[in-house]
Enzyme design. Sequence first.
Site, PDB file in Angstrom:
ATOM      1  N   ASP A 178      -4.971  -3.353  -6.652  1.00  0.00           N
ATOM      2  CA  ASP A 178      -5.716  -3.554  -5.414  1.00  0.00           C
ATOM      3  C   ASP A 178      -5.019  -4.631  -4.593  1.00  0.00           C
ATOM      4  O   ASP A 178      -4.907  -5.784  -5.037  1.00  0.00           O
ATOM      5  CB  ASP A 178      -7.152  -3.972  -5.745  1.00  0.00           C
ATOM      6  CG  ASP A 178      -8.028  -4.131  -4.519  1.00  0.00           C
ATOM      7  OD1 ASP A 178      -7.505  -4.159  -3.388  1.00  0.00           O
ATOM      8  OD2 ASP A 178      -9.260  -4.243  -4.688  1.00  0.00           O
ATOM      9  N   CYS A 223      -0.654   3.769  11.111  1.00  0.00           N
ATOM     10  CA  CYS A 223      -0.462   5.028  11.823  1.00  0.00           C
ATOM     11  C   CYS A 223      -1.664   5.246  12.741  1.00  0.00           C
ATOM     12  O   CYS A 223      -2.395   6.240  12.632  1.00  0.00           O
ATOM     13  CB  CYS A 223      -0.301   6.188  10.851  1.00  0.00           C
ATOM     14  SG  CYS A 223       0.185   7.716  11.684  1.00  0.00           S
ATOM     15  N   CYS A 275       0.880  -1.185   0.000  1.00  0.00           N
ATOM     16  CA  CYS A 275       0.000   0.000   0.000  1.00  0.00           C
ATOM     17  C   CYS A 275       0.904   1.217   0.000  1.00  0.00           C
ATOM     18  O   CYS A 275       1.106   1.863   1.026  1.00  0.00           O
ATOM     19  CB  CYS A 275      -0.920   0.000   1.212  1.00  0.00           C
ATOM     20  SG  CYS A 275      -1.924  -1.480   1.403  1.00  0.00           S
ATOM     21  N   ASP A 333       1.547  -1.129   4.717  1.00  0.00           N
ATOM     22  CA  ASP A 333       1.229   0.071   5.501  1.00  0.00           C
ATOM     23  C   ASP A 333      -0.254   0.336   5.275  1.00  0.00           C
ATOM     24  O   ASP A 333      -0.649   1.083   4.392  1.00  0.00           O
ATOM     25  CB  ASP A 333       2.094   1.235   5.018  1.00  0.00           C
ATOM     26  CG  ASP A 333       1.880   2.500   5.826  1.00  0.00           C
ATOM     27  OD1 ASP A 333       1.204   2.432   6.865  1.00  0.00           O
ATOM     28  OD2 ASP A 333       2.377   3.565   5.409  1.00  0.00           O
ATOM     29  N   GLY A 347       1.206   4.361  -1.467  1.00  0.00           N
ATOM     30  CA  GLY A 347       0.982   5.799  -1.463  1.00  0.00           C
ATOM     31  C   GLY A 347       1.052   6.405  -0.072  1.00  0.00           C
ATOM     32  O   GLY A 347       0.628   5.749   0.896  1.00  0.00           O
ATOM     33  N   PRO A 348       1.585   7.637   0.057  1.00  0.00           N
ATOM     34  CA  PRO A 348       2.101   8.502  -1.003  1.00  0.00           C
ATOM     35  C   PRO A 348       3.565   8.299  -1.375  1.00  0.00           C
ATOM     36  O   PRO A 348       4.095   9.032  -2.205  1.00  0.00           O
ATOM     37  CB  PRO A 348       1.904   9.901  -0.399  1.00  0.00           C
ATOM     38  CG  PRO A 348       2.086   9.688   1.068  1.00  0.00           C
ATOM     39  CD  PRO A 348       1.497   8.331   1.362  1.00  0.00           C
ATOM     40  N   GLY A 349       4.256   7.330  -0.763  1.00  0.00           N
ATOM     41  CA  GLY A 349       5.568   6.961  -1.268  1.00  0.00           C
ATOM     42  C   GLY A 349       6.750   7.191  -0.355  1.00  0.00           C
ATOM     43  O   GLY A 349       7.883   6.861  -0.735  1.00  0.00           O
ATOM     44  N   GLU A 400      -0.182   0.420  -5.431  1.00  0.00           N
ATOM     45  CA  GLU A 400      -1.088   1.421  -4.843  1.00  0.00           C
ATOM     46  C   GLU A 400      -2.398   1.393  -5.620  1.00  0.00           C
ATOM     47  O   GLU A 400      -2.404   1.447  -6.853  1.00  0.00           O
ATOM     48  CB  GLU A 400      -0.452   2.813  -4.907  1.00  0.00           C
ATOM     49  CG  GLU A 400      -1.368   3.960  -4.545  1.00  0.00           C
ATOM     50  CD  GLU A 400      -2.027   3.790  -3.185  1.00  0.00           C
ATOM     51  OE1 GLU A 400      -3.263   3.951  -3.114  1.00  0.00           O
ATOM     52  OE2 GLU A 400      -1.313   3.500  -2.203  1.00  0.00           O
ATOM     53  N   LYS A 453       7.646   5.680   2.526  1.00  0.00           N
ATOM     54  CA  LYS A 453       8.273   4.416   2.913  1.00  0.00           C
ATOM     55  C   LYS A 453       8.866   3.718   1.697  1.00  0.00           C
ATOM     56  O   LYS A 453       9.920   3.083   1.785  1.00  0.00           O
ATOM     57  CB  LYS A 453       7.252   3.518   3.623  1.00  0.00           C
ATOM     58  CG  LYS A 453       6.770   4.068   4.967  1.00  0.00           C
ATOM     59  CD  LYS A 453       5.782   3.115   5.614  1.00  0.00           C
ATOM     60  CE  LYS A 453       5.262   3.680   6.929  1.00  0.00           C
ATOM     61  NZ  LYS A 453       4.426   4.893   6.730  1.00  0.00           N
TER      62      LYS A 453
END
Length: 460
Positions: free
Chosen positions: A326, A396, A276, A343, A278-280, A300, A282
């Site tokens: 997906d 997060c 996963c 993530d 986005g946004p990039g 993504e 990691k």
Amino acid sequence: MPLRGGSEGGRPPSHATSRSPDRARRLAFDALRRVSSDGAYANLVLAELLDARRLPARDAAFATELLAGTCRALGTYDLVVAAASGRPTTSLQPAVLDLLRLGCHQLLATRVPVHAAVAATVDLAAATVGRRVTGLVNAVLRRVAEHDLAGWVDRLTAGADERDRLAVATAHPRWVVDAFADVLPEMELAAALHADNAYAGVTLAVRPGLADVGELTGAGAEPGRYSPYAARWTGNPADLPAVREGRAGVQDEGSQLVAAALARVGAPVGPWLDLCAGPGGKTALLAGLAGPEEPLVAAEVAPHRALLVRQAVRAYPSSPAVLVADGTRPAWRPAAYARVLVDAPCTGLGALRRRPESRWRRQPTDVEPLHRLQVALLATAIDSTAAGGVVGYVTCSPHRRETVDVVAETLAGRDDVTVVPADRLLPASVEDGTIGDFVQLWPHRHGTDAMFAAYLRRRG
């Protein structure tokens, strides 16, 4: 008695229609309208308007504080407005409510003098909504000014329990207070909630192999507290060549730690997957940590976020492959990767310092659908991992349903994974950064976002 609309609620200052609103307050109001009515993100719309209107540095800082502070305390300010006006906030015109919210923040959380806060907000009301609402705005704000924030908290929470009081005093929805209380010692709860309201600052991450922290500290940054890739910066990140060129980027230090830990776990040589991406941020860190025989693939589901991933890794000579895919329906063969990072999408309760409006947008009903998605994504991550390989599950959020419950449900349903204890995967300087075998960071303990991470090894 409820205050009435128009001038009946109190006579506005005589200059209310003769002065234009100052540029900082006007920018904050325009941004808040887009946040509250259009669902915009406060940090993005603020950056857009600041770039377009070119305010002096002092005015830009004031506009930033007005917008961020108002978004952060929105729920508490709405309670104050309802009490001061004697009417529910739903009965107020949305633009008027935003004006009153901005006025509340000036009166209750800044050093702006009462007369200046009231008069300036009335000027803003006249210029944006019209003279007919200036009397109402004037009267409500004068009633707000009768008490400081502590006084309003006392009035609003009279007879309430301690968690309700904490919710109002720290500007958190009650369900978020309960979620934090579920995973923290009672003595830390207030500190954790207050930490969400502190300025997070700007933390940068260098891309391994493309830049080092010394380049940033040489330009005036300070080294990070934990991550060897981190530096703290007080200005505009775009002022630094490394950021402009994509050799460094903005990334919370906790986010750096949980991504880098995946590279510290022993695993076979082979390709890596960021499930996963986005946004990039990691992805960009992992791309520099992967070896020459370990190509990184980033997946993504959202095309616009996939573009952000491509932008984040643009400086690497051999950029990772970025797929629009997906994660619950993988576009790759099973057991293809030696390391997989998931993530997962989450409530974001661990990053409330950086996204001030999100605490009021999220609802407790969001948690279970996200939990199901997280379980599904972790299953894909494990199925995508080769024997002996390792999976990093990251969110997060400190919410139990998004963290330990996801891992426990996954472990209960399969016999091909084991937990890799996380205590040796963080730098030694990170004290009290684990809960059992998992990583759990906190703003009030570590000065990072409240990142959770679990690392699982797939058995042969």
